[in-house]
Design an enzyme around this catalytic site. Structure first.
Site, short mmCIF file in Angstrom:
data_model
loop_
_atom_site.label_atom_id
_atom_site.label_comp_id
_atom_site.label_asym_id
_atom_site.label_seq_id
_atom_site.Cartn_x
_atom_site.Cartn_y
_atom_site.Cartn_z
N GLU A 75 0.84 -1.21 0.00
CA GLU A 75 0.00 0.00 0.00
C GLU A 75 0.87 1.25 0.00
OE1 GLU A 75 -3.50 -0.72 1.67
OE2 GLU A 75 -4.29 1.23 1.21
N ASP A 92 0.79 3.86 -3.16
CA ASP A 92 0.35 5.26 -2.97
C ASP A 92 1.35 6.21 -3.61
OD1 ASP A 92 -1.13 5.12 0.40
OD2 ASP A 92 -1.86 4.54 -1.59
N SER A 150 -7.58 2.29 -2.92
CA SER A 150 -6.38 3.02 -2.47
C SER A 150 -5.41 3.16 -3.63
CB SER A 150 -5.70 2.36 -1.27
OG SER A 150 -5.82 1.01 -1.32
N ASP A 175 -18.06 10.12 -17.62
CA ASP A 175 -19.17 9.56 -16.86
C ASP A 175 -19.16 8.04 -17.00
OD1 ASP A 175 -22.80 10.14 -16.80
OD2 ASP A 175 -21.38 9.26 -15.38
N VAL A 176 -19.18 7.34 -15.87
CA VAL A 176 -19.21 5.87 -15.89
C VAL A 176 -20.66 5.44 -15.69
CG1 VAL A 176 -18.37 3.77 -14.78
CG2 VAL A 176 -16.88 5.77 -14.94
N GLY A 198 -24.95 5.14 -13.30
CA GLY A 198 -25.92 5.65 -14.28
C GLY A 198 -25.45 7.01 -14.77
N GLY A 202 -24.68 10.80 -15.10
CA GLY A 202 -24.51 11.83 -14.07
C GLY A 202 -23.93 11.21 -12.80
N ASP A 204 -23.61 9.11 -9.36
CA ASP A 204 -24.18 7.89 -8.78
C ASP A 204 -23.32 7.46 -7.58
OD1 ASP A 204 -22.70 6.67 -11.62
OD2 ASP A 204 -22.04 5.97 -9.64
#
EC number: 3.4.14.9
Lengths: 368, 176
Positions: A77, A81, A280, A322-323, A344, A346, A348
């Site tokens: 980690e 990072d 992370s 946008d996913v 969806g 916009g 979410d």
């Protein structure tokens, strides 16, 4: 084609050119913090950049390490990072905060908060991989830590927290299942980062939801006014809403944004390690891109971005991909069958407003 | 007396093992979160400097400005310091905003000060991470209720990593 996420894949997907790096002429800076008692090895960063940093200007070492380092084995980690914060926010002065060596009776995350309250000159952007179940923490502690985030926001610090890797989470309250929000991801005064995957794991293509991406609604903090419209829009239009008894629709909803969280290459203890996944990973990537935008703002004589959410929601996620495909995990039972919220159009509660499209995001955030 | 954190989870997280009670003369470093002032005003200031439509957008405070705003009241200072020094606390360090105090006490002193607490040493995993914590709730004198939010270093354990190394994805019919 690619065999896992590397800096080149990140920079290609988020439209970062070789010119999109720190200028080295401003007081811009960024930091990453983890509280897993892991060590960070400077030699791993050098090796990582030797392997993957060939096509963009970057710094070979961190500017400051807070917390004792060096003796123990490096942690994945801590390595991940730094390596991706310094690849996305390339050539920008970087601090690493990791807490090995603290006294046994101290709380690492609390020690980091004390550092924020004791240093006048701090990096503008902080990416933090830490989260606990909201319900496991006392309200006295949660409320106080939330005030510490307000103090940081008032000073113009941008705090980015990973949204967590258990999807919507799940627990049983008086024998009924509910989703389980995470803190500090649920604080209204931080920007929370979710996770995505490539639709085809070997191509730089459209992103879909990474099923582990943490997200949902706080049971402690009411919904801040800056996100009421976006959340109402989602709740009124999502065709896949879970039963309302599973979540608190009037709570602070998160995440706010997202980035790739699946299939990273990391160098730790001198070994390149593939297919590392988690929010992370997405958090330092998004943080590095905000640092690049701060670079342009500072060069134009503007203040750094600071607490981003009010502006992010006001601009309705301008500058973000946008996913809109995929759902994250949750309770494994008959009622929801392991599915939490779904993404969806916009905003979410799985990927927020979406993932960074650097030139468009810069255009949206460079204005005063 | 009262319990500042009655709703804090105090079960042993997975992976931690108790090594037994800590010797009463061992030293502990505990962090006291002192009650701040003007939190409401701070919230309004955050909105002002973070809302692009506000005339104060981007006009951030310095750490010293924030300290000026939230620093605990003189009464809080006096009450907490009297309480801690009577208990034998030493080497107390504050922060610029003066709303945290970290002090050293022996286990014996700490268990007297935070009645009900019982400190044990715990260890986790191959990295042999050691912590000292109390799974029993602590109580403070009622007189401290307006002055102390919570005491750090008793109940919360360091988090564990949630990163995972997934198996290499298999995508049929593409890369061999």
């Amino acid at each position: 084609l690619h065999l896992g996420v590397t800096p080149s894949v990140i920079r290609q997907r988020y439209n970062l050119t070789a010119q999109d790096v720190g200028s080295g002429t401003t007081n811009n800076s960024q930091a990453c913090a983890q509280f897993l008692e892991q060590y960070f090895h400077a030699s791993d960063l050098a090796e990582f950049m030797r392997l993957f940093g060939g096509n963009f200007a970057h710094q070979e070492s961190v500017a400051r390490v807070v917390g004792q380092q060096g003796r123990g084995r490096a942690g994945i980690e801590a390595s991940l990072d730094v390596e991706y914060l310094m690849s996305a926010g390339a050539n920008i002065s970087t601090w690493v905060y990791s807490s090995p060596g603290r006294h046994e009776s101290q709380e690492p995350f609390l020690q980091w908060l004390l550092l924020l309250s004791n240093e006048s000159a701090l990096p503008h952007v902080h990416t933090v991989s830490y989260g606990d179940d909201e319900d496991s923490l006392s309200s006295a502690y949660i409320q106080r830590v939330n005030t510490e985030f307000m103090k940081a926001a008032a000073r113009g610090l941008t705090l980015l927290f990973a949204s967590g890797d258990s999807g919507a989470g799940c627990w049983s309250v008086s024998r009924r299942h509910q989703f389980r929000p995470s803190f500090p991801a649920s604080s209204p005064y931080v920007t929370t980062v979710g996770g995505t995957s490539f639709q085809n794991p070997f191509r730089v293509t459209t992103e879909i939801v990474d099923y582990i991406s943490g997200g949902g609604f706080s049971n402690v903090f009411p919904q801040p006014s800056y996100q009421e419209e976006a959340v109402a829009q989602f709740l009124s239009s999502s065709p896949h809403l879970p039963p309302s008894s599973y979540f608190n629709a009037s709570g602070r909803a998160y995440p706010d944004v997202a980035a790739l969280s699946d299939g990273y290459w990391v160098v730790s203890n001198s070994v390149p390690i593939p297919w590392v996944s988690g929010t992370s990973a997405s958090t330092p990537v998004f943080g590095g891109i905000l640092s690049l935008i701060n670079e342009h703002r500072l060069l134009s004589g503007l203040p750094p971005l600071g607490f981003l959410n009010p502006r992010l929601y006001q601009q309705r996620g301008a500058g973000l991909f946008d996913v809109t495909r995929g759902c994250h995990e949750s309770c494994l039972n008959e009622e929801v069958q392991g599915q939490g919220f779904c993404s969806g159009p916009g905003w979410d509660p799985v990927t927020g407003w979406g993932t960074p499209n650097f030139p468009a995001l810069l255009k949206a955030l460079i204005k005063p | 007396s009262y319990s500042p954190e009655p709703d804090q989870q105090r079960t042993l997280p997975p992976g931690w093992v108790s090594l037994g009670r800590v010797d009463s003369e061992e030293e502990l470093s505990l962090t006291f979160a002192l009650r701040q002032q003007n939190v409401e005003r701070l919230s309004k200031l955050v909105q002002a400097v973070s809302d692009p439509g506000s005339p104060h957008y981007g006009k951030y405070l310095t750490l010293e400005d924030v300290a000026e705003l939230v620093r605990p009241s003189p009464l809080t200072f006096r009450t907490v310091q009297k309480w801690l020094s009577a208990a034998g606390a030493r080497n107390c360090h504050s922060v610029t905003t003066q709303d945290f105090l970290t002090c050293w006490l022996s286990v014996r002193q700490a268990e007297l000060l935070l009645s009900g607490a019982e400190f044990h040493r715990y260890v986790r995993g191959p990295a042999e991470i050691h912590v000292i914590r109390s799974l029993r709730p602590y109580q403070l004198p009622k007189a401290l209720a307006p002055h102390v939010d919570f005491v750090g270093g008793l109940h919360r354990f360091p988090p564990t990593s949630s990163l995972r190394q997934r198996p290499e994805p298999q995508v049929s019919g593409t890369v061999g």
